[in-house]
Scaffold this motif. Structure first.
Motif, PDB file in Angstrom:
ATOM      1  N   PRO A  54      12.099  40.505  16.254  1.00  0.00           N
ATOM      2  CA  PRO A  54      13.174  41.502  16.236  1.00  0.00           C
ATOM      3  C   PRO A  54      12.589  42.901  16.036  1.00  0.00           C
ATOM      4  CG  PRO A  54      13.061  40.401  14.126  1.00  0.00           C
ATOM      5  CD  PRO A  54      12.006  39.758  14.991  1.00  0.00           C
ATOM      6  N   TYR A  62      18.034  37.717  14.843  1.00  0.00           N
ATOM      7  CA  TYR A  62      17.441  36.390  14.970  1.00  0.00           C
ATOM      8  C   TYR A  62      18.433  35.379  15.539  1.00  0.00           C
ATOM      9  CZ  TYR A  62      12.837  37.038  12.865  1.00  0.00           C
ATOM     10  OH  TYR A  62      11.534  37.395  12.634  1.00  0.00           O
ATOM     11  N   GLU A  77       9.517  32.834  14.166  1.00  0.00           N
ATOM     12  CA  GLU A  77       9.886  34.182  13.723  1.00  0.00           C
ATOM     13  C   GLU A  77       8.615  34.936  13.344  1.00  0.00           C
ATOM     14  OE1 GLU A  77      12.478  34.259  10.398  1.00  0.00           O
ATOM     15  OE2 GLU A  77      13.807  32.690  11.139  1.00  0.00           O
ATOM     16  N   GLN A 113      17.044  34.808   5.765  1.00  0.00           N
ATOM     17  CA  GLN A 113      15.903  33.906   5.634  1.00  0.00           C
ATOM     18  C   GLN A 113      16.163  32.848   4.569  1.00  0.00           C
ATOM     19  OE1 GLN A 113      14.079  34.205   7.998  1.00  0.00           O
ATOM     20  NE2 GLN A 113      13.314  36.258   8.412  1.00  0.00           N
TER      21      GLN A 113
END
Length: 265
Positions: free
Chosen positions: A23, A87, A104, A197
């Motif tokens: 991202p 995400y 990620e 997260q």
């Protein structure tokens, strides 16, 4: 702290197609550098840049990289909607594209692409692998002691309040099997900021998925500005506290219902 690139074409056997989601918001100074390192370290791994309409032209940089490399893809979003939202958009794209492993990674160089093989190797025996700063062998570089104390303390708070054993639940360097993302119901995720997260790793634990942590070296960015702020940290603290209190309430309620007869097993 760089390591040798993978010798198996960048894709560990049996894992299938792998993509790493990056991202971005105002990362024009870092993006080409980090993508080049990732493609060199893991040439068999694809890249998806998810840009939130960065005013510094990051989206244009990403388009240029994609034009030169067929394994680099770009997803443009209309505006800055938060890390978690970016995400989620990237995960949806990757699942629809048929990837077997979805990773990620930050764009600012804090996550070392040369260490991605550690996460991918561990995924052979896991559903989610986290690149952890706080397990033996992990480290942080160029962090003041106050920030390290905050991160360690925050993760301890998560473990105690949410009852999970993960030592670095706030880490953003991780790889998922597609089946894990499908099982935890991404459509119901409402976390848009950095607490995303913690939200996802907690969902994986609650779903009885196998979560592993491997040590990484986290290096503080040297170019650009961090997106972390006091407001973001406070939001994470509030959301985690709410989740923990709700979990404790449900734990109290379950024994009471089971003794009532109708819901007993």
């Amino acid at each position: 702290m760089a390591e040798a690139a993978s010798t198996n074409g960048g894709r560990p056997a049996a894992l299938g197609r792998v993509v790493v989601v990056i991202p971005t918001y105002d990362e024009a100074a870092n993006l080409a550098w980090i993508v080049a390192r990732l493609r060199r370290a893991q040439p068999g791994v694809d890249v998806l840049v998810v840009d939130d309409n960065s005013p510094d032209g990051t989206g244009g940089v990403a388009d240029g990289l994609a034009a030169e490399d067929g394994q680099v893809h770009v997803l443009h979003r209309s505006g800055k909607g938060g890390l978690g939202a970016a995400y989620l958009a990237g995960f949806a794209w990757a699942l629809a594209a048929g990837y077997d492993v979805i990773g990620e990674m930050d764009a600012d160089g804090s996550h070392q692409p040369e260490q991605l093989h550690r996460l991918l190797d561990a995924l052979h025996a896991a559903d989610l692998v986290i690149g952890s700063r706080w397990v033996p062998g992990g480290s942080v570089v160029n962090w003041p002691r106050r920030r390290e104390a905050l991160s360690r303390g925050g993760n301890l708070y998560v473990r105690l309040l949410l009852g999970i054993a993960v030592r670095d639940a706030t880490a953003g360097y991780r790889v998922f099997r597609r089946e894990a993302l499908e099982k935890i119901d991404l459509a119901s995720v409402r976390s848009t900021g950095y607490v995303f997260q913690t939200d996802l790793v907690t969902r994986c634990v609650r779903a009885d998925l196998v979560v592993r942590e491997v040590p990484i070296d986290f290096i503080e960015r040297v170019r650009g500005e961090s997106k972390m702020s006091g407001r973001v940290a406070l939001e994470s603290f509030e959301r985690i506290t709410l989740w923990g209190l709700r979990e404790r309430w449900e734990q109290v309620g379950r024994p009471r219902r089971s003794t009532g007869g109708s819901l007993g097993r």
